[in-house]
Design a protein around this motif. Structure first.
Motif, PDB file in Angstrom:
ATOM      1  N   GLN A 282      72.455 -62.595 -12.264  1.00 16.67           N
ATOM      2  CA  GLN A 282      71.062 -62.669 -11.827  1.00 16.67           C
ATOM      3  C   GLN A 282      70.253 -63.593 -12.740  1.00 16.67           C
ATOM      4  O   GLN A 282      69.387 -64.340 -12.273  1.00 16.67           O
ATOM      5  N   LEU A 283      70.530 -63.560 -14.029  1.00 15.57           N
ATOM      6  CA  LEU A 283      69.874 -64.496 -14.950  1.00 15.57           C
ATOM      7  C   LEU A 283      70.196 -65.933 -14.563  1.00 15.57           C
ATOM      8  O   LEU A 283      69.312 -66.800 -14.576  1.00 15.57           O
ATOM      9  N   ASP A 284      71.453 -66.192 -14.196  1.00 12.18           N
ATOM     10  CA  ASP A 284      71.834 -67.542 -13.761  1.00 12.18           C
ATOM     11  C   ASP A 284      71.034 -67.958 -12.537  1.00 12.18           C
ATOM     12  O   ASP A 284      70.573 -69.099 -12.447  1.00 12.18           O
ATOM     13  N   ARG A 285      70.859 -67.046 -11.569  1.00 13.91           N
ATOM     14  CA  ARG A 285      70.070 -67.358 -10.369  1.00 13.91           C
ATOM     15  C   ARG A 285      68.609 -67.621 -10.732  1.00 13.91           C
ATOM     16  O   ARG A 285      67.980 -68.535 -10.200  1.00 13.91           O
ATOM     17  N   ALA A 286      68.083 -66.833 -11.646  1.00 13.15           N
ATOM     18  CA  ALA A 286      66.685 -67.003 -12.056  1.00 13.15           C
ATOM     19  C   ALA A 286      66.477 -68.345 -12.749  1.00 13.15           C
ATOM     20  O   ALA A 286      65.528 -69.075 -12.434  1.00 13.15           O
ATOM     21  N   VAL A 287      67.363 -68.677 -13.675  1.00 11.88           N
ATOM     22  CA  VAL A 287      67.254 -69.961 -14.371  1.00 11.88           C
ATOM     23  C   VAL A 287      67.408 -71.110 -13.380  1.00 11.88           C
ATOM     24  O   VAL A 287      66.665 -72.098 -13.443  1.00 11.88           O
ATOM     25  N   ALA A 288      68.328 -70.979 -12.427  1.00  7.42           N
ATOM     26  CA  ALA A 288      68.508 -72.020 -11.405  1.00  7.42           C
ATOM     27  C   ALA A 288      67.240 -72.188 -10.565  1.00  7.42           C
ATOM     28  O   ALA A 288      66.880 -73.309 -10.201  1.00  7.42           O
ATOM     29  N   ALA A 289      66.554 -71.083 -10.278  1.00  9.05           N
ATOM     30  CA  ALA A 289      65.314 -71.162  -9.497  1.00  9.05           C
ATOM     31  C   ALA A 289      64.249 -71.958 -10.242  1.00  9.05           C
ATOM     32  O   ALA A 289      63.450 -72.672  -9.627  1.00  9.05           O
ATOM     33  N   TRP A 290      64.237 -71.857 -11.563  1.00  8.32           N
ATOM     34  CA  TRP A 290      63.262 -72.594 -12.373  1.00  8.32           C
ATOM     35  C   TRP A 290      63.711 -74.018 -12.677  1.00  8.32           C
ATOM     36  O   TRP A 290      62.951 -74.790 -13.279  1.00  8.32           O
TER      37      TRP A 290
ATOM     38  N   HIS B 143      64.147 -52.022 -17.774  1.00 11.64           N
ATOM     39  CA  HIS B 143      62.937 -52.863 -17.840  1.00 11.64           C
ATOM     40  C   HIS B 143      63.326 -54.319 -18.078  1.00 11.64           C
ATOM     41  O   HIS B 143      62.829 -55.235 -17.413  1.00 11.64           O
ATOM     42  N   TRP B 144      64.200 -54.530 -19.033  1.00 11.35           N
ATOM     43  CA  TRP B 144      64.671 -55.867 -19.427  1.00 11.35           C
ATOM     44  C   TRP B 144      65.336 -56.568 -18.247  1.00 11.35           C
ATOM     45  O   TRP B 144      65.001 -57.716 -17.929  1.00 11.35           O
ATOM     46  N   VAL B 145      66.244 -55.881 -17.576  1.00 10.06           N
ATOM     47  CA  VAL B 145      66.949 -56.467 -16.429  1.00 10.06           C
ATOM     48  C   VAL B 145      65.964 -56.799 -15.304  1.00 10.06           C
ATOM     49  O   VAL B 145      65.986 -57.904 -14.745  1.00 10.06           O
ATOM     50  N   LEU B 146      65.093 -55.847 -14.973  1.00  8.34           N
ATOM     51  CA  LEU B 146      64.165 -56.051 -13.863  1.00  8.34           C
ATOM     52  C   LEU B 146      63.277 -57.271 -14.080  1.00  8.34           C
ATOM     53  O   LEU B 146      63.210 -58.161 -13.229  1.00  8.34           O
ATOM     54  N   TYR B 147      62.587 -57.319 -15.204  1.00  6.60           N
ATOM     55  CA  TYR B 147      61.568 -58.354 -15.382  1.00  6.60           C
ATOM     56  C   TYR B 147      62.104 -59.694 -15.844  1.00  6.60           C
ATOM     57  O   TYR B 147      61.518 -60.721 -15.521  1.00  6.60           O
ATOM     58  N   THR B 148      63.213 -59.707 -16.570  1.00  9.15           N
ATOM     59  CA  THR B 148      63.683 -60.991 -17.095  1.00  9.15           C
ATOM     60  C   THR B 148      64.687 -61.696 -16.195  1.00  9.15           C
ATOM     61  O   THR B 148      64.972 -62.865 -16.418  1.00  9.15           O
ATOM     62  N   SER B 149      65.194 -61.010 -15.198  1.00  9.69           N
ATOM     63  CA  SER B 149      66.112 -61.698 -14.271  1.00  9.69           C
ATOM     64  C   SER B 149      65.551 -61.677 -12.857  1.00  9.69           C
ATOM     65  O   SER B 149      65.226 -62.720 -12.300  1.00  9.69           O
TER      66      SER B 149
ATOM     67  N   ALA C 278      56.251 -68.561 -17.198  1.00  7.13           N
ATOM     68  CA  ALA C 278      57.650 -68.718 -17.609  1.00  7.13           C
ATOM     69  C   ALA C 278      57.811 -68.441 -19.102  1.00  7.13           C
ATOM     70  O   ALA C 278      58.755 -67.759 -19.515  1.00  7.13           O
ATOM     71  N   SER C 279      56.877 -68.929 -19.910  1.00  6.11           N
ATOM     72  CA  SER C 279      56.980 -68.695 -21.357  1.00  6.11           C
ATOM     73  C   SER C 279      56.817 -67.212 -21.682  1.00  6.11           C
ATOM     74  O   SER C 279      57.457 -66.702 -22.606  1.00  6.11           O
ATOM     75  N   MET C 280      56.006 -66.498 -20.910  1.00  7.70           N
ATOM     76  CA  MET C 280      55.836 -65.061 -21.143  1.00  7.70           C
ATOM     77  C   MET C 280      57.111 -64.286 -20.786  1.00  7.70           C
ATOM     78  O   MET C 280      57.468 -63.310 -21.459  1.00  7.70           O
ATOM     79  N   VAL C 281      57.810 -64.734 -19.749  1.00  2.00           N
ATOM     80  CA  VAL C 281      59.070 -64.067 -19.394  1.00  2.00           C
ATOM     81  C   VAL C 281      60.144 -64.392 -20.433  1.00  2.00           C
ATOM     82  O   VAL C 281      60.950 -63.528 -20.789  1.00  2.00           O
ATOM     83  N   VAL C 282      60.146 -65.600 -20.951  1.00  6.19           N
ATOM     84  CA  VAL C 282      61.080 -65.951 -22.025  1.00  6.19           C
ATOM     85  C   VAL C 282      60.810 -65.061 -23.242  1.00  6.19           C
ATOM     86  O   VAL C 282      61.735 -64.562 -23.888  1.00  6.19           O
ATOM     87  N   LYS C 283      59.545 -64.811 -23.523  1.00  4.69           N
ATOM     88  CA  LYS C 283      59.176 -63.899 -24.616  1.00  4.69           C
ATOM     89  C   LYS C 283      59.756 -62.511 -24.361  1.00  4.69           C
ATOM     90  O   LYS C 283      60.322 -61.894 -25.247  1.00  4.69           O
ATOM     91  N   GLU C 284      59.626 -62.023 -23.109  1.00  5.55           N
ATOM     92  CA  GLU C 284      60.188 -60.711 -22.731  1.00  5.55           C
ATOM     93  C   GLU C 284      61.701 -60.699 -22.948  1.00  5.55           C
ATOM     94  O   GLU C 284      62.256 -59.724 -23.457  1.00  5.55           O
ATOM     95  N   MET C 285      62.347 -61.771 -22.516  1.00  4.00           N
ATOM     96  CA  MET C 285      63.794 -61.879 -22.646  1.00  4.00           C
ATOM     97  C   MET C 285      64.213 -61.783 -24.114  1.00  4.00           C
ATOM     98  O   MET C 285      65.149 -61.061 -24.458  1.00  4.00           O
TER      99      MET C 285
ATOM    100  N   LEU D 102      58.069 -58.600  -6.436  1.00  2.00           N
ATOM    101  CA  LEU D 102      59.264 -57.776  -6.606  1.00  2.00           C
ATOM    102  C   LEU D 102      59.237 -56.650  -5.581  1.00  2.00           C
ATOM    103  O   LEU D 102      58.246 -55.923  -5.501  1.00  2.00           O
ATOM    104  N   PRO D 103      60.297 -56.473  -4.799  1.00  2.00           N
ATOM    105  CA  PRO D 103      60.316 -55.374  -3.829  1.00  2.00           C
ATOM    106  C   PRO D 103      60.521 -54.027  -4.517  1.00  2.00           C
ATOM    107  O   PRO D 103      61.122 -53.951  -5.592  1.00  2.00           O
ATOM    108  N   GLU D 104      60.030 -52.972  -3.883  1.00  2.00           N
ATOM    109  CA  GLU D 104      60.178 -51.625  -4.432  1.00  2.00           C
ATOM    110  C   GLU D 104      61.642 -51.246  -4.635  1.00  2.00           C
ATOM    111  O   GLU D 104      61.962 -50.456  -5.519  1.00  2.00           O
ATOM    112  N   SER D 105      62.532 -51.813  -3.833  1.00  2.00           N
ATOM    113  CA  SER D 105      63.952 -51.501  -3.980  1.00  2.00           C
ATOM    114  C   SER D 105      64.481 -51.920  -5.359  1.00  2.00           C
ATOM    115  O   SER D 105      65.473 -51.377  -5.837  1.00  2.00           O
ATOM    116  N   LEU D 106      63.801 -52.858  -6.007  1.00  5.39           N
ATOM    117  CA  LEU D 106      64.198 -53.271  -7.356  1.00  5.39           C
ATOM    118  C   LEU D 106      63.415 -52.530  -8.432  1.00  5.39           C
ATOM    119  O   LEU D 106      63.963 -52.197  -9.476  1.00  5.39           O
TER     120      LEU D 106
END
Length: 188
Positions: free
Chosen positions: A77-85, A37-43, A108-115, A55-59
């Motif tokens: 993947q976290l690095d890619r996500a942060v770079a996207a933002w 769950h953590w990997v999927l939603y936070t990265s 973004a703040s809600m995902v940071v909370k999840e992280m 998010l595609p079903e493959s993920l």
């Protein structure tokens, strides 16, 4: 976001394969389910939201923790996500959630909370310490304060755990989200 992503990557690297079958304080989730769950939603989720893509079903059905080197892949993947933002344009406007939309900074703040909260969950159940600054913890506390009732309505948070008003900022966020900050000292 950068700070919480770095701490998430550090905690992930400290999870052993043997620990993935362990129990957690999150109802109905073992460590593997929590990590997935953590990997999927936070990265992946964080990057896809920045790119305004679903998010595609493959993920969504993937067992990230079953893959060799999952923690390093998560960090990348976290690095890619942060770079996207990192693009200021991403912070403008609304993000379509498929069932409504939300202002990009709020999402973004809600995902940071999840992280942070799930990072603490993973750290606690695997015998690690979770560390973020009071500034980052303040963002988490703000999200938990603002959206706590909504999360509880959908069983995302348990009932608040009483925490002294002079407790550290992150401990107050943990308590308000239904987590007992004392679990970290007890090693859950």
């Amino acid at each position: 976001m950068v700070e919480c992503a770095a701490e998430a990557a550090r905690v992930a690297r400290g999870v052993t394969t043997a620990q993935l079958a362990g129990t957690t304080h999150c109802p109905d989730w073992d460590v593997r389910a929590l990590v997935n769950h953590w990997v999927l939603y936070t990265s992946h989720g964080l990057e896809h939201r920045a790119l305004r893509k679903p998010l595609p079903e493959s993920l969504t059905g993937r067992d990230f923790a079953a893959e060799a080197g999952w923690a390093s892949a998560y960090a990348a993947q976290l690095d890619r996500a942060v770079a996207a933002w990192a693009d200021p344009v991403v912070w403008e406007g609304e993000v379509d959630l498929g069932m409504g939309s939300m202002a990009a900074p709020e999402l973004a703040s809600m995902v940071v909370k999840e992280m942070a909260l799930h990072g603490w969950d993973v750290a606690t159940v695997t015998g690690q310490e979770y560390r973020i600054s009071d500034t980052a913890a303040g963002i988490v506390l703000d999200v938990v304060t603002t959206h706590g009732d909504l999360y509880r309505q959908y069983d995302g948070f348990a009932a608040a755990v009483p925490v002294p008003s002079d407790a550290p900022v992150f401990a107050r966020a943990l308590g308000l989200s239904g987590r007992d900050p004392r679990l970290a000292r007890a090693g859950a």
